[in-house]
Design a protein around this motif. Structure first.
Motif, mmCIF file in Angstrom:
data_model
loop_
_atom_site.group_PDB
_atom_site.id
_atom_site.type_symbol
_atom_site.label_atom_id
_atom_site.label_comp_id
_atom_site.label_asym_id
_atom_site.label_seq_id
_atom_site.Cartn_x
_atom_site.Cartn_y
_atom_site.Cartn_z
ATOM 1 N N ASN A 292 49.079 36.252 48.164
ATOM 2 C CA ASN A 292 48.532 37.583 47.912
ATOM 3 C C ASN A 292 47.012 37.546 47.782
ATOM 4 N N SER A 293 46.403 38.691 48.013
ATOM 5 C CA SER A 293 44.951 38.807 47.913
ATOM 6 C C SER A 293 44.542 39.206 46.508
ATOM 7 N N ILE A 294 43.232 39.164 46.260
ATOM 8 C CA ILE A 294 42.702 39.628 44.981
ATOM 9 C C ILE A 294 42.992 41.114 44.801
ATOM 10 N N ALA A 295 42.960 41.861 45.890
ATOM 11 C CA ALA A 295 43.258 43.295 45.806
ATOM 12 C C ALA A 295 44.656 43.529 45.243
ATOM 13 N N TYR A 296 45.609 42.695 45.651
ATOM 14 C CA TYR A 296 46.971 42.830 45.116
ATOM 15 C C TYR A 296 47.008 42.466 43.636
ATOM 16 N N VAL A 297 46.340 41.390 43.264
ATOM 17 C CA VAL A 297 46.310 40.964 41.863
ATOM 18 C C VAL A 297 45.741 42.079 40.988
ATOM 19 N N LEU B 167 35.841 38.719 53.480
ATOM 20 C CA LEU B 167 35.875 37.736 52.401
ATOM 21 C C LEU B 167 34.492 37.353 51.874
ATOM 22 N N ASN B 168 33.570 37.007 52.762
ATOM 23 C CA ASN B 168 32.291 36.435 52.342
ATOM 24 C C ASN B 168 31.310 37.529 51.943
ATOM 25 N N GLY B 169 31.107 37.694 50.637
ATOM 26 C CA GLY B 169 30.219 38.745 50.141
ATOM 27 C C GLY B 169 28.775 38.549 50.552
ATOM 28 N N ILE C 230 25.525 54.022 46.920
ATOM 29 C CA ILE C 230 26.035 55.082 46.042
ATOM 30 C C ILE C 230 27.546 54.985 45.907
ATOM 31 N N THR C 231 28.238 54.820 47.030
ATOM 32 C CA THR C 231 29.699 54.714 46.983
ATOM 33 C C THR C 231 30.136 53.515 46.142
ATOM 34 N N LEU C 232 29.520 52.372 46.386
ATOM 35 C CA LEU C 232 29.862 51.174 45.622
ATOM 36 C C LEU C 232 29.436 51.311 44.166
ATOM 37 N N GLY C 233 28.341 52.035 43.929
ATOM 38 C CA GLY C 233 27.899 52.267 42.562
ATOM 39 C C GLY C 233 28.909 53.072 41.767
ATOM 40 N N VAL C 234 29.491 54.089 42.392
ATOM 41 C CA VAL C 234 30.534 54.881 41.728
ATOM 42 C C VAL C 234 31.727 53.990 41.381
ATOM 43 N N VAL C 235 32.126 53.145 42.330
ATOM 44 C CA VAL C 235 33.240 52.222 42.088
ATOM 45 C C VAL C 235 32.902 51.272 40.944
ATOM 46 N N ALA C 236 31.678 50.758 40.944
ATOM 47 C CA ALA C 236 31.272 49.797 39.917
ATOM 48 C C ALA C 236 31.243 50.429 38.532
ATOM 49 N N VAL C 237 30.756 51.662 38.425
ATOM 50 C CA VAL C 237 30.686 52.334 37.121
ATOM 51 C C VAL C 237 32.082 52.512 36.531
ATOM 52 N N PHE C 238 33.011 52.989 37.339
ATOM 53 C CA PHE C 238 34.374 53.170 36.837
ATOM 54 C C PHE C 238 35.020 51.823 36.521
ATOM 55 N N ALA C 239 34.719 50.798 37.341
ATOM 56 C CA ALA C 239 35.278 49.474 37.074
ATOM 57 C C ALA C 239 34.766 48.918 35.751
ATOM 58 N N ALA C 240 33.508 49.208 35.422
ATOM 59 C CA ALA C 240 32.924 48.709 34.179
ATOM 60 C C ALA C 240 33.559 49.363 32.958
ATOM 61 N N PHE C 241 33.796 50.664 33.051
ATOM 62 C CA PHE C 241 34.322 51.394 31.891
ATOM 63 C C PHE C 241 35.852 51.388 31.816
ATOM 64 N N PHE C 242 36.494 51.230 32.979
ATOM 65 C CA PHE C 242 37.963 51.269 32.994
ATOM 66 C C PHE C 242 38.506 50.090 33.810
ATOM 67 N N PRO C 243 38.374 48.861 33.313
ATOM 68 C CA PRO C 243 38.891 47.697 34.050
ATOM 69 C C PRO C 243 40.402 47.808 34.260
ATOM 70 N N TYR D 86 34.870 41.897 40.874
ATOM 71 C CA TYR D 86 36.098 41.771 41.655
ATOM 72 C C TYR D 86 36.382 43.030 42.476
ATOM 73 N N GLU D 87 36.070 44.205 41.945
ATOM 74 C CA GLU D 87 36.326 45.454 42.679
ATOM 75 C C GLU D 87 35.448 45.561 43.931
ATOM 76 N N ILE D 88 34.223 45.045 43.848
ATOM 77 C CA ILE D 88 33.300 45.149 44.985
ATOM 78 C C ILE D 88 33.485 44.005 45.971
ATOM 79 N N PHE D 89 33.521 42.772 45.464
ATOM 80 C CA PHE D 89 33.515 41.610 46.350
ATOM 81 C C PHE D 89 34.895 41.002 46.581
ATOM 82 N N GLY D 90 35.880 41.368 45.784
ATOM 83 C CA GLY D 90 37.204 40.805 45.957
ATOM 84 C C GLY D 90 38.143 41.664 46.776
#
Length: 333
Positions: free
Chosen positions: A160-165, A191-193, A216-229, A241-245
């Protein structure tokens, strides 16, 4: 020829030519194939070669079916052919890639009129179709350096991938350095960030994409990932992990930022980037499949049309008001 319309997407207003943008994208994806070949051997390259050949054949067939002369300078089918295998595992059977190619070119692209007229991103459409048809194959990833057989049945063990985990609320066992270097299972071009970041900077420097859009799109993802892991790890690890995994970085660079199916005005692009980030966050938390970026790309293709319509009408009202004020001022004088 690309159709121009004041309201209907897609059309391109950009100092860089459409062919030039496509060549830049192909150069970046060629770099991703080199990395994939290093991780998985010659099968990764052959998947790309077969995919490009099938897409070009479908492009020629589509022109015949529409009774149109094939444009030899149109290389969009090659872009689609290169992109599709990069979003799939290196162990994927060739027939799955071929089905994705046929669906992308003949149904997603030529059903709407061909290059410059397609409402949806062809690669995203083809990938989503095979994802729904063969999820057990699309989400089975060989480990790096396993060198799957170039032809025939692949015997390499898949995992499985990190996305599945992340989707099941677990903590990835892959360390952050390995994630950045692409030493983890996943779609072979995502794979390679480090290479993906270099591609993003290159395309931005060339004027093929606007750097602030994927940020901007990745920033929105990162903000939510930081506050709601999605699992019990730190905010920094969650963002990482949300951005590079996952395939988010690849999708924002090569799919959401492409000009044909994107919003066409600056204010529209800003809104589009924010909405895309929110949709990706929502799918990450509530979606049923690992590759949420594909659903987001196709949804944004529809939403961008409405964004263009709204921004165009607002601009027309602003121009009409300016002309009216100028006319009244001139009459008073």
């Amino acid at each position: 020829m690309i159709r121009e319309s004041s309201l209907m997407a897609p059309y391109i207003k950009h100092p860089t030519t459409t062919r030039g943008i496509m060549l830049d994208v192909m150069l970046c994806m060629a770099a991703l194939y080199l990395i994939a070949a290093f991780y998985y051997g010659w099968r990764a390259v052959m998947l790309g070669v077969v995919s490009m050949a099938v897409c070009m054949l479908c492009e020629w067939l589509g022109s015949i079916l529409r009774l149109e002369r094939h444009n030899a300078h149109d290389i969009s089918a090659l872009v689609t052919g290169m992109m599709i295998p990069l979003m799939l595992p290196a162990s994927i059977p060739y027939y799955v890639v071929i089905v994705a190619d046929v669906f992308a070119i003949l149904l997603v692209k030529y059903a709407f009129g061909g290059t410059g007229y397609n409402l949806f991103n062809p690669a995203a459409g083809g990938l989503l179709f095979v994802t729904l048809c063969w999820p057990q194959l699309v989400f089975a990833y060989p480990a790096t350096f396993t060198n799957p057989e170039v032809f025939g049945e692949v015997t390499a063990r898949t995992t499985n991938s990190i996305a599945y985990v992340l989707s099941v609320g677990s903590v990835p066992s892959t360390d952050m350095t390995s994630v950045m270097l692409g030493l983890h299972p996943g779609p072979m071009g995502t794979l390679n960030g480090l290479v993906l970041l270099a591609c993003m900077l290159y395309l931005a420097a060339r004027g093929s994409i606007r750097l602030w859009q994927p940020l901007i799109t990745l920033g929105v993802v990162a903000v939510f990932a930081a506050f709601f892991p999605r699992a019990a790890y730190s905010s920094l690890a969650s963002m990482y992990y949300e951005i590079f995994g996952t395939a988010a970085l690849f999708g924002t660079i090569f799919m959401l930022s492409e000009p044909v199916t994107g919003a066409t005005r600056e204010e529209g692009r800003l809104l589009s980037s924010i909405v895309a980030g929110l949709l990706l966050v929502g799918y990450n938390y509530f979606g049923a499949y690992q590759q949420g970026i594909l659903f987001v790309v196709l949804l944004m293709n529809i939403i961008n049309h409405h964004i263009d319509t709204v921004t165009e009408k607002r601009m027309q009202k602003a121009v009409s008001y300016t002309h009216l004020r100028a006319h009244e001022t001139g009459r008073n004088l």
